[in-house]
Design an enzyme around this catalytic site. Structure first.
Site, short mmCIF file in Angstrom:
data_model
loop_
_atom_site.label_atom_id
_atom_site.label_comp_id
_atom_site.label_asym_id
_atom_site.label_seq_id
_atom_site.Cartn_x
_atom_site.Cartn_y
_atom_site.Cartn_z
N LYS A 198 1.77 2.08 -4.81
CA LYS A 198 2.63 1.77 -6.30
C LYS A 198 1.69 2.31 -7.65
O LYS A 198 2.26 1.53 -8.77
CB LYS A 198 2.75 0.14 -6.26
N ASP A 221 0.61 -1.44 0.03
CA ASP A 221 0.07 -0.12 0.18
C ASP A 221 0.65 1.23 -0.16
O ASP A 221 -0.21 2.40 0.25
CB ASP A 221 -0.79 -0.28 0.97
N GLN A 258 2.41 -5.44 -3.07
CA GLN A 258 2.51 -6.01 -1.78
C GLN A 258 4.20 -4.77 -1.48
O GLN A 258 4.30 -4.59 -1.85
CB GLN A 258 2.57 -7.33 -1.29
N GLY A 311 -3.95 -4.41 -4.50
CA GLY A 311 -5.84 -3.12 -4.29
C GLY A 311 -4.45 -2.42 -5.01
O GLY A 311 -3.72 -2.06 -3.90
N HIS A 312 -3.32 -2.24 -6.45
CA HIS A 312 -3.83 -0.92 -7.12
C HIS A 312 -4.53 0.30 -7.63
O HIS A 312 -4.90 0.39 -8.15
CB HIS A 312 -2.51 -1.18 -8.06
P1 IMO Z 1 0.14 -4.17 -2.50
O1 IMO Z 1 -0.50 -5.07 -3.38
C1 IMO Z 1 -0.72 -4.69 2.15
C2 IMO Z 1 -0.50 -8.34 3.31
C3 IMO Z 1 -2.18 -9.35 4.27
C4 IMO Z 1 -1.25 -10.00 4.85
C5 IMO Z 1 -0.31 -10.93 4.58
C6 IMO Z 1 -0.66 -11.67 3.86
O2 IMO Z 1 -1.63 -3.33 -2.75
O3 IMO Z 1 0.57 -2.84 -1.38
P2 IMO Z 1 -2.04 -12.52 2.01
O4 IMO Z 1 -3.32 -11.95 1.55
O5 IMO Z 1 -0.89 -12.13 0.90
O6 IMO Z 1 -1.37 -13.89 2.26
O7 IMO Z 1 -1.67 -11.98 2.72
O8 IMO Z 1 0.28 -10.14 3.50
N1 IMO Z 1 -0.93 -7.86 2.29
C7 IMO Z 1 -0.80 -7.16 1.84
N2 IMO Z 1 -0.92 -5.63 2.56
N3 IMO Z 1 -0.77 -4.59 0.72
C8 IMO Z 1 -1.28 -5.76 -0.06
O9 IMO Z 1 -0.88 -5.10 -1.54
C9 IMO Z 1 -1.30 -6.55 0.46
N4 IMO Z 1 -1.41 -8.05 0.10
C10 IMO Z 1 -1.33 -8.73 0.77
O10 IMO Z 1 -2.82 -7.92 4.81
O11 IMO Z 1 -1.33 -8.93 6.21
MG MG Z 2 -3.13 -2.26 -1.01
#
Ligand code: IMO
Ligand code: MG
Length: 436
Positions: free
Chosen positions: A36, A33, A240, A60-61
């Site tokens: 990106k 988050d 992530q 979630g972009h």
């Molecule tokens: P973007 O791309 C923030 C976190 C989840 C959890 C951990 C594992 O938008 O930055 P998962 O469902 O991947 O097995 O969860 O990773 N998590 C994220 N946190 N932004 C994301 O994606 C995330 N994708 C997974 O909250 O702590």
């Molecule tokens: Mg996100």
């Protein structure tokens, strides 16, 4: 600063003159988050191809265009620029349901997808039973996953019985893989008292998406190669963040993929020599969703204020994000792990109006100081951040250049650059305007 801008301008002219193709990587330096999506959208107008290389619909972009909000979970953000092609590499786990929804959403928004979206045949598929298992494991005390089936889908891949995108083109191969995958997954479902699944239902489910997947199937590694050989530019879109990396994050509070620059090579299929830049995106503060240690976390009114001004709610799950001060030991680690050449700071505008903004410059633990979160044995649960204070934070939102920032902001930026030992290449200070 001016010298830096001139240097960047000149180097891009040289690249263009030599007609060199290259790959640039964008990735998150915190816990996801970081913005990106916004940065990829800003950059991708200068690229011919944008590629996702890891993760899945857990991402979630978010991008704002003319006040309109677009959130993409699976289709690379580059799709929002007409003329840019996008691809999903084999390191991603593909949920056909989400893919189909996003294609519909994009078409509804007047964005043409046909002939612009490619999917590698080696990409593993996320099935509804993966999402169910993810949720069941979470109920038993998980780590706060997004319940998008990410960990179970990667688990099946490493167990070597994943159904992959290319399998839908060959009935007997699909039958063989679904049988193997279900043999194992039914054991799990049975364990949780869930209804077991039969092979033909699962095959029918995935084949119901064949019409949207089949036309997109293409070898993504070769697609990147062609682009580079033809002098074109490719942007790799990370999901992530570094502290969620399966190896280098705070295990077990991580996601199940390689979120670092190395993950781009592994998940899209190219070598190091074609990489030009690594953009590392970080927020002017830090957020985290889900469980796990967070040294600079704010559990007070200041944290609430940043969360509300920054609209810190998950784009995928709607969960409230935890908020804290910018953490230099974490940032230095992330920059090192990915060999970041271009650090990009986002959401600086959210801190506008704060009298005091803190910056964690090091950690203290058992009488020792650490300026980076190494060694690996360092317990993030126990470290105590050492803070410096900056402020007041003024003159951000309306600034046309960094010179217009208030003194407190300038000092904050200068101190960060000094600590990470490189200039911050771009700063975002609003949802839509240009980076400065
Ligand atoms: P973007 O791309 C923030 C976190 C989840 C959890 C951990 C594992 O938008 O930055 P998962 O469902 O991947 O097995 O969860 O990773 N998590 C994220 N946190 N932004 C994301 O994606 C995330 N994708 C997974 O909250 O702590
Ligand atoms: Mg996100």
């Amino acid at each position: 600063m001016r010298a830096l801008f001139e240097y960047r301008y000149l180097s891009s002219i040289i690249d263009k003159a030599m007609n060199r193709g290259y790959v640039d990587i964008v990735l998150g330096l915190q816990w996801g988050d970081e913005g990106k999506g916004r940065v990829v959208h800003y950059l991708s107008r200068d690229y011919e191809l944008v590629v996702r290389f890891q993760g899945g619909a857990n991402a979630g972009h978010t991008v704002y265009i003319n006040g309109e909000k677009y959130v993409l979970h699976l289709v690379p953000t580059g799709i929002l620029h007409n003329g840019v092609k996008v691809a999903i590499g084999p390191g991603v786990v593909l949920d056909p349901e989400v893919l189909s929804e996003e294609i519909q959403f994009l078409r509804g928004a007047g964005i043409d997808v046909d002939g612009r979206l490619f999917i590698d045949p080696r990409t593993p598929i996320v099935f509804p039973f993966h999402k169910r298992e993810d949720a069941l494991f979470e109920e038993k005390g998980g780590i706060g996953s997004t319940k998008r089936g990410i960990a179970p889908a990667y688990r099946d891949l490493y167990q070597r019985f994943a159904v992959r995108v290319g399998d839908i083109l060959d009935e007997s191969q699909l039958d063989k893989m679904v049988r193997k995958q279900l043999e194992f997954n039914n054991i799990i479902l049975r364990h949780f008292g869930e209804r077991e699944l039969n092979v033909s239902d699962v095959k029918d489910w995935v084949l119901s998406y064949k019409n949207i997947i089949e036309p997109a199937i293409l070898d993504v590694s070769l697609l990147i190669r062609e682009h580079v050989l033809q002098g074109k530019r490719v942007l790799l879109e990370g999901a992530q963040g570094t502290l969620l990396d399966i190896f280098f994050g705070n295990y077990p509070y991580v996601t199940s993929s390689h979120t670092i620059a190395g993950g781009a090579l592994v998940g899209a299929g190219f070598g190091k020599d074609v990489i030009r830049r690594v953009y590392g995106v970080f927020k002017a503060y830090v957020t985290r969703v889900g469980k796990g240690p967070f040294p600079t976390e704010l559990k007070d009114d200041t944290g609430e204020e940043i969360a509300s001004k920054g609209e810190e709610f998950g784009a995928t799950t709607g969960r409230k994000r935890r908020v804290g001060w910018l953490d230099i030991p974490l940032l230095k680690y992330a920059i090192w792990i990915s060999g970041v050449t271009h650090p990009v700071m986002t959401k600086l505008d959210v801190l506008e109006g704060f009298r005091e903004v803190k910056l964690a410059v090091s950690y203290r633990l058992d009488g020792e100081f650490y300026d980076m979160i190494t060694p690996a044995s360092l317990s993030l649960e126990r470290v105590e951040p050492v803070y410096e204070s900056y402020g007041p934070f003024e003159g951000i939102k309306n600034a046309e250049s960094r010179d217009a920032f208030g003194e407190g902001v300038k000092e904050y930026i200068k101190r960060i650059e000094n600590l990470i030992e490189m200039p911050i290449s771009s700063i975002s200070k609003g949802k839509e305007n240009d980076l400065i």
